[in-house]
Scaffold this active site. Structure first.
Site, PDB file in Angstrom:
ATOM      1  N   HIS A  41       0.835  -1.206   0.000  1.00  0.00           N
ATOM      2  CA  HIS A  41       0.000   0.000   0.000  1.00  0.00           C
ATOM      3  C   HIS A  41       0.874   1.263   0.000  1.00  0.00           C
ATOM      4  O   HIS A  41       0.518   2.272  -0.610  1.00  0.00           O
ATOM      5  CB  HIS A  41      -0.899   0.022   1.234  1.00  0.00           C
ATOM      6  N   GLN A  65     -17.995  -7.123  -0.167  1.00  0.00           N
ATOM      7  CA  GLN A  65     -17.090  -7.994  -0.924  1.00  0.00           C
ATOM      8  C   GLN A  65     -16.622  -9.202  -0.113  1.00  0.00           C
ATOM      9  O   GLN A  65     -15.770  -9.948  -0.569  1.00  0.00           O
ATOM     10  CB  GLN A  65     -15.904  -7.199  -1.484  1.00  0.00           C
ATOM     11  N   LYS A 170      -0.926  -6.751  -7.781  1.00  0.00           N
ATOM     12  CA  LYS A 170      -1.058  -8.011  -7.039  1.00  0.00           C
ATOM     13  C   LYS A 170      -2.477  -8.588  -7.196  1.00  0.00           C
ATOM     14  O   LYS A 170      -2.665  -9.782  -7.357  1.00  0.00           O
ATOM     15  CB  LYS A 170      -0.729  -7.731  -5.572  1.00  0.00           C
ATOM     16  N   SER A 206       0.895  -9.209   1.419  1.00  0.00           N
ATOM     17  CA  SER A 206      -0.564  -9.285   1.494  1.00  0.00           C
ATOM     18  C   SER A 206      -0.959  -9.156   2.954  1.00  0.00           C
ATOM     19  O   SER A 206      -0.232  -9.642   3.837  1.00  0.00           O
ATOM     20  CB  SER A 206      -1.040 -10.644   0.951  1.00  0.00           C
TER      21      SER A 206
HETATM   22  O1  PAF Z   1      -8.073  -4.029  -2.925  1.00  0.00           O
HETATM   23  C1  PAF Z   1      -8.712  -3.630  -1.936  1.00  0.00           C
HETATM   24  O2  PAF Z   1      -8.174  -3.318  -0.883  1.00  0.00           O
HETATM   25  C2  PAF Z   1     -10.213  -3.523  -2.036  1.00  0.00           C
HETATM   26  O3  PAF Z   1     -10.756  -4.526  -2.836  1.00  0.00           O
HETATM   27  C3  PAF Z   1     -10.698  -2.141  -2.503  1.00  0.00           C
HETATM   28  C4  PAF Z   1     -10.200  -1.826  -3.903  1.00  0.00           C
HETATM   29  C5  PAF Z   1     -10.213  -1.070  -1.543  1.00  0.00           C
HETATM   30  C6  PAF Z   1     -12.230  -2.095  -2.521  1.00  0.00           C
HETATM   31  O4  PAF Z   1     -12.763  -2.367  -1.271  1.00  0.00           O
END
Ligand code: PAF
Length: 305
Positions: A41, A65, A170, A206
């Protein structure tokens, strides 16, 4: 800490506009995340800071999700550490909304559908995952739109600031889907893919790696080794011999392979006949997913020759 934290869309808009005006900004970058941030990140934030006058990061663990409520509860929440990392990279503003702020009416009745591209590979083992991810990405991209009406302010002709959003390579399938959503539905944003960051031994970073035991972490290295084998063969213009790379992964008892294939980077359709017996030609993407102990990991590498 210089980075400012906001939790409502209204604050995001007013702070974003204030920052753009204050910096006489001509570009804004958005870095969507779910928190539990690591060096991968940090690389997204760094790229955004290099390329834009104002950078907004979002931290939102999106319930839509997650197929499983246990996974959602277990997802690490590390806001203080996340803010420190983003601050260190020079991010200006962090938007960390509540679930009610993002979904004020509860689960949305209308969602973005990821279609055929979202049903294969990761989508096959995580039904609904990409619809949920694209739905929130669509919302985040809209929230982060640089305030309408701001002039460029640098004497170069005015207009709206450039708008870019940053995603990690990734998550190759997510990146391909976000690119398609933005192209197919005409979102006014440029999507920037940022290369995967790896530990010194090759393991792709990750937020799930923290759930690996030391033995599982060691076993997980077979994923990046198998990908590297394909890279070397593509580079040497040899047949990829995917079967032998698959056998390498399957020889590791702690690893249960889900899929390992070479695909077209945009459509994610298998490039079957371009890798078996003949030398590899062109552009491809090797995708791999496996369970290492209880932890599902994904990785990939671009191939070109
Ligand atoms: O990759 C992620 O961390 C998530 O899938 C995202 C893009 C922030 C959407 O919730």
């Amino acid at each position: 800490m210089a980075v400012k934290l906001v939790t409502t869309v209204q604050e995001l808009h007013s702070e974003g506009a204030r920052l753009l005006a204050g910096k006489r900004g001509t570009s804004q970058g958005l870095v969507p995340t779910m928190g539990a941030l690591h060096e991968g990140h940090a690389a997204l934030a760094r790229a955004a800071v290099e390329q834009n006058d104002v950078v907004v990061a979002t931290i939102f663990v999106n319930p839509l999700q997650f197929g499983d409520a246990v996974d959602l509860d277990r997802y690490p929440r590390t806001l203080e550490a996340d803010l420190a990392l983003l601050d260190g990279e020079g991010v200006d503003l962090v938007f960390a909304p509540s679930v009610d702020e993002v979904y004020p009416g509860g689960e949305p009745l209308v969602r973005v559908t990821s279609g055929r591209l979202g049903e294969k590979w990761e989508g096959a083992s995580r039904p609904g995952h990409f619809d949920g991810a694209l739905t929130v990405v669509a919302k985040l991209l809209h929230y982060g739109l640089p305030a309408a009406g701001l002039a460029a302010g640098d004497g170069t002709g005015g207009g709206l600031p450039a708008y870019r959003a940053y995603f990690g390579q990734k998550d190759a399938q997510q990146l391909a889907l976000v690119r398609r959503m933005v192209a197919d539905l005409n979102f006014p944003v440029e999507i920037v893919g940022v290369p995967t960051v790896r530990a010194a031994d090759g393991l792709a970073l990750s937020s799930r790696n923290r759930f690996l035991s030391p033995e599982e972490r060691e076993a997980a290295l077979v994923l990046s080794r198998a990908l590297r084998l394909l890279e070397e063969r593509a580079h040497a213009r040899e047949p990829l011999d995917l079967e032998s790379a698959q056998a390498l992964v399957e020889s590791q008892p702690l690893v249960a392979l889900d899929y390992f294939d070479v695909v077209d980077p945009a459509t994610l359709e298998p490039l079957a006949e371009n890798c078996r017996e003949t030398p590899f030609r062109g552009e491809g993407l090797a995708l791999i997913a496996a369970k290492v102990g209880p932890v599902r990991l994904i990785d990939n590498t671009p191939l070109s020759s």
